[in-house]
Design an enzyme around this catalytic site. Structure first.
Site, PDB file in Angstrom:
ATOM      1  N   ASP A 534     151.239 -12.788  57.576  1.00 21.39           N
ATOM      2  CA  ASP A 534     150.771 -13.643  56.498  1.00 21.39           C
ATOM      3  C   ASP A 534     149.282 -13.921  56.729  1.00 21.39           C
ATOM      4  O   ASP A 534     148.746 -13.631  57.804  1.00 21.39           O
ATOM      5  CB  ASP A 534     151.595 -14.936  56.508  1.00 21.39           C
ATOM      6  CG  ASP A 534     151.304 -15.816  55.307  1.00 21.39           C
ATOM      7  OD1 ASP A 534     150.947 -15.276  54.251  1.00 21.39           O
ATOM      8  OD2 ASP A 534     151.417 -17.045  55.435  1.00 21.39           O
ATOM      9  N   THR A 536     147.342 -17.170  55.414  1.00 20.40           N
ATOM     10  CA  THR A 536     147.057 -18.582  55.650  1.00 20.40           C
ATOM     11  C   THR A 536     147.892 -19.118  56.811  1.00 20.40           C
ATOM     12  O   THR A 536     149.120 -19.023  56.811  1.00 20.40           O
ATOM     13  CB  THR A 536     147.358 -19.404  54.383  1.00 20.40           C
ATOM     14  OG1 THR A 536     146.599 -18.867  53.308  1.00 20.40           O
ATOM     15  CG2 THR A 536     146.977 -20.864  54.591  1.00 20.40           C
TER      16      THR A 536
END
Length: 845
Positions: A534, A536
């Site tokens: 991912d 963030t």
């Protein structure tokens, strides 16, 4: 053929494990079961009817299985609270959240895991393999009690003064641990065995001399009686336990190392007794020049003593394999300073309650997890994260139990106490993982099952071949070599090869901030060739901040108030950044009606009678908002700079945007570069837009990235890669990552993320840093290499040792192996496996 099935009825990892085990028990089935989403991916050699699969699940619980129609079942949305309640309410079949039975603490288990998770209340030996049971460490610190040095009858739970003489109370010494008692008992028996075995050995060796000086004192028959008397304490006290274990193994047909030792030494001892009392029944080739039968008291006692030495060294080594857990337990302090009624009071760590205010003085260990309410300091978190540089902490920053305060004092509020602290969870996870079984262990188990019967057969064949074709005295040669075959074989070296390496490796990982849920994850991590990460909170710091607000109508204050009020109901990091920005501008928040969080897209609600939407382009499409070309161009320009941009729409019209920045972690670039060097394809998948994703990917040197992905898109991408034969690891930190983490071969959760993400993962990185993935990869490689070394040594030792003991070298080189040398080799084989595993403690990650 590969099929995907939906499973209903699973509410915890214990359920998932039970379902997976039941499916894999079906011939021709290889199943991988995930909890979030609750699906089973089954590889079949030939088609198996669904009813057959259902029968297997019905036999183990109230589970149902049906062909997946491509949709995620509603159970995928099962809340974390539901999962936890299942694990905590079921006391029969289910384990706690980390997989280890809650009743295992302080109990005894077999180090070879012969009976899985079965534990015993008292010390003893395993009924399957006969080895000494090992005590599972207590995972919570016992209360410290205090006593008076002058009046030991005075015992208090808190420090203070003696009510009788006024002296300061002192902490009572902890009682001697069970493993120390076992070790001391073995030392005592070893001393007795050596004391009586050495004279027997000396007598036997001198008898081999041409002019035996002992015959000047007594004849050979009387010296045989001396050997018998000296052997009795060795056989019937110091080493009697080996015969007890051998007898148990035979009557239960759990044949093991002690079966071979018991048969070999027992036959030698009984032969010697019969030879003493009934010498006339033996042929002349069994007799010496003095007319006495060749006795084997020295072989019996020396072999048993050497085996006892091996057990002694093994017990010492076993205590070192769990040293990581013991060191982690030492991190927790026993006392804390409670701030109450304007003063300080020293209390036991067990008396701390959630919400208590605690004072942490310079150099003190932080007692529980919490948050600083007054003051600031630098905290040494190396023992938890593995990073040596102290971390500066100020008001409202989180602090972790077991870490060490620097040179300033501060007050903290207790938020997580007892088993809820991160340190307690780490200890629990390490204990669970160290007792789990790696898939590679199945190879050793399969061989060990047939090992002992094969060795017994080889021993019998050895005797018959020597008796038939050997030189004179052929029967003596056959007897000695048959015993040597029994003694040299060591199935325990095979059994210990994997669990010892896993135990040490998992502990090493915990000390470096890499928490591994089970041995299977440790093994599979070595095979990972694709990492999906991912953006963030994984690649970036996960601490976004608002850079600017753009309002098409130039009314930024009203627009900021509207979106901040909307975001006050959201837990997303981007939402919190907007709320903090508004507070920093002294803008008050107002009420919102009809609030809705649209997963992977944004939030909507009614503010002052107007419908407000804040989120990505997909949310704008969802609410059918009209975005002007000018606004779209402004947003595109921001995105190309690597910024995250959220659209703002009011009553269906795009009225502005908010630009949010989230710095890339300084370690991300180096970690990704190293993983790619090791042959791992790194793919960044984010819900952010293509422009922002490309800017981040370019900065990191990533060639593969996917933008605008919803949670189900991540899940499907992992499934697609797995269908191509890829071994996929997924790194994430949010609730929306949980399904993908569960689906991946290896789910890696950032310790800075949510509990549900950590629950879904098989590896947790305490620091929440991609460098932790590099550490996990290196650790997995080192542990698997260590296991293979152990297995090779165990296989090689037995494959080479048994034929040599049988005498295959005699026709060519005239070499025979004494049973005593065989016993020495056997004793050190298991020890060498453990010592090799202990080398992992010095591994640099």
């Amino acid at each position: 053929m590969i099929h995907t099935y939906s499973i209903t009825g699973m509410t915890c990892d214990g359920c998932r494990s039970k379902v997976e085990k039941a499916l894999n028990a079906i011939d021709g089935v290889q199943a991988i079961v995930t909890l979030q989403p609750p699906v089973a991916t089954i590889t079949m050699e030939k088609h198996i009817p669904e009813v057959r699969l259902q029968e297997a699940l019905t036999a183990v619980g109230k589970y149902t299985i049906e062909m997946n129609n491509g949709k995620i079942t509603e159970q995928a949305a099962t809340s974390e609270a539901s999962a936890k309640s299942c694990c905590s309410m079921h006391s029969g079949d289910h384990k706690n959240e980390t997989g280890i039975p809650k009743n295992a603490q302080g109990k005894f288990y077999c180090p070879m895991h012969c009976e899985g998770d079965k534990v015993y209340d008292n010390a003893g030996d395993c009924p399957v393999c006969g080895m000494d049971l090992v005590k599972a460490p207590e995972l919570t610190l016992s209360k410290t009690l205090y006593t008076c040095p002058m009046h030991p009858e005075v015992i208090s739970e808190t420090p203070g003064s003696c009510p009788i003489c006024g002296m300061d109370l002192v902490a009572m010494e902890p009682s001697e641990s069970e493993d120390q008692k076992t070790y001391k008992d073995l030392v005592k028996k070893m001393k007795i065995a050596v004391l009586f075995t050495v004279p027997i050995f000396v007598i036997a060796m001198i008898e081999m001399a041409h002019n035996n000086p002992l015959l000047g004192l007594m004849d050979a028959a009387k010296w045989n009686w001396v050997q018998l008397i000296l052997s009795l304490p060795v056989v019937f006290y110091a080493c009697w336990i080996f015969f007890v274990r051998a007898w148990k193994s035979i009557i239960t047909w759990n044949l093991n190392m002690f079966t071979l030792i018991g048969i070999g030494t027992g036959v030698a001892f009984l032969f010697s007794l019969v030879g003493m009392f009934f010498p006339d029944i033996f042929p002349s080739e069994f007799k010496t020049d003095h007319g006495t039968v060749l006795l084997y008291f020295e072989a019996t006692t020396v072999i048993l003593t050497l085996v006892l030495l091996g057990q002694l060294l093994e017990a010492r080594a076993h205590s070192q394999t769990s040293s990581a857990i013991k060191e982690l337990l030492k991190l927790a302090p026993t006392e804390a300073t409670l701030v109450i009624d304007g003063g300080d009071k020293v209390i036991s760590i067990h008396d701390i309650k959630e919400g208590d205010l605690l004072r942490v003085k310079p150099g003190d260990k932080i007692p529980v997890d919490g948050k600083i309410t007054d003051g600031e300091s630098s905290i040494d978190e190396a023992m938890i994260t593995g990073e040596p540089i102290p971390v500066d902490k100020k008001k409202d920053d989180n602090v972790i139990a077991g870490t060490i305060n620097g040179n300033k004092s501060f007050v903290m509020i207790a938020e997580k106490v007892g088993s809820e602290t991160l340190l307690s969870q780490i200890v629990q996870m390490v204990s669970d993982a160290s007792r789990s079984r790696a898939p590679i262990q199945k190879l050793a188990d399969s061989i060990a099952k047939y090992f002992v019967p094969i060795v017994v057969i080889i021993s019998i064949i050895t005797f018959l071949v020597w008796a038939k074709f050997g030189p004179e005295p052929a029967l003596v040669y056959g007897f000695i070599n048959a015993i040597a075959v029994l003694i040299i074989a060591c199935p325990c070296a095979l059994g210990l090869a994997t669990p010892m390496s896993v135990m040490v490796g998992v502990g090493k990982g915990a000390q470096s901030g890499v928490l591994i849920k089970n041995a299977e994850a440790l093994e599979h991590m070595n095979k990972v060739n694709v990492l999906i990460t991912d953006k963030t909170g994984t690649i970036t710091e996960g601490k976004p901040s608002v850079e600017k607000i753009y309002a098409a109508n130039n009314n930024e204050v009203d627009l900021l108030q509207a979106i901040a009020s909307l975001n006050q109901y959201s837990e997303h990091p981007l939402a919190q950044a907007v709320v903090n920005y508004a507070k920093g501008k002294s803008i008050s928040l107002i009420g919102v009606n009809d609030f809705e969080a649209v997963t992977g897209k944004g939030v909507t609600g009614t503010v002052t009678g107007k419908k407000v939407a804040l989120g990505n382009k997909k949310l704008m499409e969802h609410v059918q908002a009209k975005i002007s070309d000018d606004l779209e161009n402004e947003i595109s320009a921001e995105q190309k700079l690597g910024k995250t941009v959220s659209y703002i729409a009011v009553d269906g019209i795009g009225t502005g945007f908010v630009t949010i920045t989230d710095a890339i972690k300084t370690s991300s670039k180096d970690a990704i570069k190293e993983l790619m060097r090791q042959g791992v394809e790194v793919i960044m998948i984010t819900g952010d837009n293509i422009n922002t994703a490309k800017a981040v990917a370019d900065e990191l040197g990533l060639s593969s990235y996917k933008a605008g992905f919803l949670p189900e898109d991540k899940l499907n991408e992992i499934k697609r890669l797995q269908a191509e034969g890829k071994i996929v690891a997924m790194a994430g930190d949010g609730i929306n990552d949980a399904p993908a983490l569960a689906q991946a071969n290896i789910g890696i959760a950032m310790g800075t993320g949510t509990d549900v993400a950590i629950e879904s993962a098989k590896i947790t990185l305490v620091k929440g840093d991609l460098q932790g993935i590099v550490k996990a990869k290196n650790l997995s490689h080192a542990v698997m290499r260590n296991i293979k070394q152990n297995l090779f040594f165990a296989f090689f030792y037995n494959v080479l040792g048994v034929p040599i003991a049988a005498g295959v070298l005699y026709p060519f080189f005239g070499i025979l192996l004494s049973p005593m040398i065989a016993a020495l080799a056997m004793s050190f084989s298991s020890v060498s496996v453990i010592v090799n595993a202990l080398r992992l403690r010095s591994l640099k990650l």
